[in-house]
Design a protein around this motif. Sequence first.
Motif, PDB file in Angstrom:
ATOM      1  N   CYS A 152       0.871  -1.186   0.000  1.00 47.17           N
ATOM      2  CA  CYS A 152       0.000   0.000   0.000  1.00 47.17           C
ATOM      3  C   CYS A 152       0.900   1.225   0.000  1.00 47.17           C
ATOM      4  N   CYS A 153       0.892   1.973  -1.099  1.00 47.56           N
ATOM      5  CA  CYS A 153       1.791   3.117  -1.250  1.00 47.56           C
ATOM      6  C   CYS A 153       0.992   4.383  -1.564  1.00 47.56           C
ATOM      7  N   PRO A 154       1.433   5.544  -1.052  1.00 49.74           N
ATOM      8  CA  PRO A 154       0.755   6.807  -1.371  1.00 49.74           C
ATOM      9  C   PRO A 154       0.698   7.039  -2.883  1.00 49.74           C
ATOM     10  N   ALA A 155      -0.415   7.613  -3.345  1.00 50.64           N
ATOM     11  CA  ALA A 155      -0.590   7.844  -4.785  1.00 50.64           C
ATOM     12  C   ALA A 155      -1.562   8.988  -4.996  1.00 50.64           C
ATOM     13  N   LYS A 156      -1.636   9.450  -6.248  1.00 47.82           N
ATOM     14  CA  LYS A 156      -2.568  10.498  -6.630  1.00 47.82           C
ATOM     15  C   LYS A 156      -3.399  10.013  -7.816  1.00 47.82           C
ATOM     16  N   LEU A 157      -4.607  10.543  -7.916  1.00 55.87           N
ATOM     17  CA  LEU A 157      -5.498  10.183  -9.022  1.00 55.87           C
ATOM     18  C   LEU A 157      -6.086  11.450  -9.619  1.00 55.87           C
ATOM     19  N   SER A 158      -5.855  11.653 -10.905  1.00 53.58           N
ATOM     20  CA  SER A 158      -6.428  12.808 -11.611  1.00 53.58           C
ATOM     21  C   SER A 158      -7.818  12.433 -12.110  1.00 53.58           C
ATOM     22  N   THR A 159      -8.811  13.243 -11.752  1.00 54.13           N
ATOM     23  CA  THR A 159     -10.187  12.980 -12.160  1.00 54.13           C
ATOM     24  C   THR A 159     -10.798  14.224 -12.785  1.00 54.13           C
ATOM     25  N   GLU A 160     -11.934  14.040 -13.444  1.00 53.54           N
ATOM     26  CA  GLU A 160     -12.677  15.158 -14.021  1.00 53.54           C
ATOM     27  C   GLU A 160     -14.142  14.972 -13.691  1.00 53.54           C
ATOM     28  N   ASN A 161     -14.720  15.966 -13.033  1.00 50.67           N
ATOM     29  CA  ASN A 161     -16.120  15.891 -12.617  1.00 50.67           C
ATOM     30  C   ASN A 161     -16.854  17.126 -13.099  1.00 50.67           C
ATOM     31  N   GLY A 162     -17.773  16.943 -14.051  1.00 48.23           N
ATOM     32  CA  GLY A 162     -18.518  18.076 -14.594  1.00 48.23           C
ATOM     33  C   GLY A 162     -17.621  19.078 -15.287  1.00 48.23           C
ATOM     34  N   GLY A 163     -16.565  18.593 -15.946  1.00 47.22           N
ATOM     35  CA  GLY A 163     -15.653  19.483 -16.657  1.00 47.22           C
ATOM     36  C   GLY A 163     -14.575  20.077 -15.767  1.00 47.22           C
ATOM     37  N   LYS A 164     -14.671  19.832 -14.458  1.00 45.75           N
ATOM     38  CA  LYS A 164     -13.700  20.376 -13.510  1.00 45.75           C
ATOM     39  C   LYS A 164     -12.679  19.298 -13.159  1.00 45.75           C
ATOM     40  N   LYS A 165     -11.393  19.595 -13.360  1.00 44.81           N
ATOM     41  CA  LYS A 165     -10.333  18.645 -13.061  1.00 44.81           C
ATOM     42  C   LYS A 165      -9.886  18.793 -11.608  1.00 44.81           C
ATOM     43  N   GLU A 166      -9.623  17.647 -10.977  1.00 37.94           N
ATOM     44  CA  GLU A 166      -9.107  17.675  -9.617  1.00 37.94           C
ATOM     45  C   GLU A 166      -8.194  16.478  -9.383  1.00 37.94           C
ATOM     46  N   THR A 167      -7.318  16.604  -8.418  1.00 33.48           N
ATOM     47  CA  THR A 167      -6.386  15.533  -8.075  1.00 33.48           C
ATOM     48  C   THR A 167      -6.725  15.004  -6.688  1.00 33.48           C
ATOM     49  N   LEU A 168      -6.984  13.701  -6.614  1.00 34.93           N
ATOM     50  CA  LEU A 168      -7.325  13.062  -5.345  1.00 34.93           C
ATOM     51  C   LEU A 168      -6.077  12.447  -4.721  1.00 34.93           C
ATOM     52  N   GLN A 169      -5.954  12.572  -3.416  1.00 34.58           N
ATOM     53  CA  GLN A 169      -4.876  11.945  -2.678  1.00 34.58           C
ATOM     54  C   GLN A 169      -5.355  10.581  -2.187  1.00 34.58           C
ATOM     55  N   GLY A 170      -4.498   9.587  -2.284  1.00 35.22           N
ATOM     56  CA  GLY A 170      -4.904   8.262  -1.841  1.00 35.22           C
ATOM     57  C   GLY A 170      -3.759   7.283  -1.838  1.00 35.22           C
ATOM     58  N   PHE A 171      -4.076   6.013  -2.152  1.00 31.74           N
ATOM     59  CA  PHE A 171      -3.086   4.949  -2.069  1.00 31.74           C
ATOM     60  C   PHE A 171      -3.285   3.945  -3.203  1.00 31.74           C
ATOM     61  N   HIS A 172      -2.179   3.413  -3.695  1.00 33.05           N
ATOM     62  CA  HIS A 172      -2.220   2.302  -4.639  1.00 33.05           C
ATOM     63  C   HIS A 172      -2.024   1.019  -3.854  1.00 33.05           C
ATOM     64  N   VAL A 173      -3.024   0.150  -3.916  1.00 30.36           N
ATOM     65  CA  VAL A 173      -2.982  -1.115  -3.182  1.00 30.36           C
ATOM     66  C   VAL A 173      -2.798  -2.252  -4.174  1.00 30.36           C
ATOM     67  N   ILE A 174      -1.777  -3.093  -3.904  1.00 24.31           N
ATOM     68  CA  ILE A 174      -1.568  -4.307  -4.686  1.00 24.31           C
ATOM     69  C   ILE A 174      -2.011  -5.492  -3.838  1.00 24.31           C
ATOM     70  N   LEU A 175      -2.819  -6.374  -4.429  1.00 20.69           N
ATOM     71  CA  LEU A 175      -3.349  -7.547  -3.744  1.00 20.69           C
ATOM     72  C   LEU A 175      -2.721  -8.816  -4.307  1.00 20.69           C
ATOM     73  N   GLU A 176      -2.807  -9.898  -3.538  1.00 23.06           N
ATOM     74  CA  GLU A 176      -2.291 -11.180  -4.038  1.00 23.06           C
ATOM     75  C   GLU A 176      -3.011 -11.587  -5.317  1.00 23.06           C
ATOM     76  N   ASP A 177      -4.296 -11.310  -5.376  1.00 20.90           N
ATOM     77  CA  ASP A 177      -5.101 -11.575  -6.569  1.00 20.90           C
ATOM     78  C   ASP A 177      -6.315 -10.656  -6.501  1.00 20.90           C
ATOM     79  N   THR A 178      -7.021 -10.521  -7.611  1.00 16.14           N
ATOM     80  CA  THR A 178      -8.137  -9.574  -7.614  1.00 16.14           C
ATOM     81  C   THR A 178      -9.232  -9.992  -8.584  1.00 16.14           C
TER      82      THR A 178
END
Length: 411
Positions: free
Chosen positions: A21-47
């Motif tokens: 589980c490592c810190p990460a960012k996600l660029s999103t667009e909602n209603g034409g408005k761009k924003e960057t979300l703070q979060g985490f990238h999680v790797i699992l044994e399987d998914t």
Amino acid sequence: MAFKCQRDSWVRQFTTQVVSCCPAKLSTENGGKKETLQGFHVILEDTILFPEGGGQPDDRGLINDIPVLRVTRQGPDALHFVQTPLEPGSEVQLVLDWDRRFDHMQQHSGQHLITAIADLMFGFKTTSWELGRQRSTIELDTPSMTADQVAALEQSVNDRIRARIPVVVRELAVGDPEVELVRSRGLPDDHTGPVRIISIEGVDANMCCGTHISNLSDLQMVKLLGTEKGKKNKTNLVFLAGNRVLKTLERSHAAEKSFTSLLKTGPEEHVEAVKRLQNSLKLLQKSNLNLLRDLAVLTAQSLKNNLDQEPVLVLHRKDGDSEFMNIIANEIGAGESLLFLSVGDEKAAGLFLLAGPPDAVEKLGPRVAELLEGKGAGKRGRYQGKATRMSRRPEVEALLRTFVSERSTEQ
């Protein structure tokens, strides 16, 4: 390796463990408005959450009730973006957004089937495809496709669906000679592990990483909506598969019922009824325009009577347009008085025109636009534009009267 979602596309819940589980960012667009979300990238044994790839969007779901906002592939791993950290080594429960997944399965398998039959029937090769939110598009390597060809293709595709042909997923080693025999645009540069083959028995075998149905009957049906001109002598074939056909039919039926109620005619007469309404509207618009022009001339004549006594002429009308204002300005002609005209809602947006001595208009025009919180342009003693705050017209009138008063004092 292949993920659990690829080995069994029908699993909706799954228990696995967190690898990292490592810190990460996600660029999103909602209603034409761009924003960057703070979060985490999680790797699992399987998914069971499919990462985007092969033209198919990624899945959505939950990890221990935590929403997964994006799933992407990085080499052999799937990165799950969440906004709550998870402890490496901990056991977690995955829950899949099944409605989204099954929709993607239907559209993706539908694309495979349409692509294969278009090639078999007409020799049209698929060069790319897009799984859209409302409809999907297959780019065919042909400059055109006739309506008869589209109809024949749709018939043949749905015949295969009714035949309940199995769809089989196999895994082959990269060096297996059979890999060379299947339809493919090549493996990704970062591909690892076995090659995944999606076979529609007796119809198609294609290299693909996506999730698919297990029998063509799961598609329910396919509707080809027609073609659009593509890029570089290609044709875009637009289609719906499965539940999207039903949802589109529901929306169309609801719209048909509404039109029947509004037009007071049966569905078969809707087009003619709308044409009659359009013709009536054109006649009314033409008549209204002529009346508005006549009104502009009469209004200008009335304003002319006050030219000698009034250095600032102001007129606002809710109904009107740029032509209405310009007719008045033309009728009054060039003079020493300032003419401020406006049309539109008194408390919202509208249009304005300022006319008068060129030097005064050049100086005052931008200030008028600024007061009305709008934009404009002008030349030769006339400045006009759009306003967003017509409620500030009294401030404009005050500005013009102050300007005239100061100029008179200077003279």
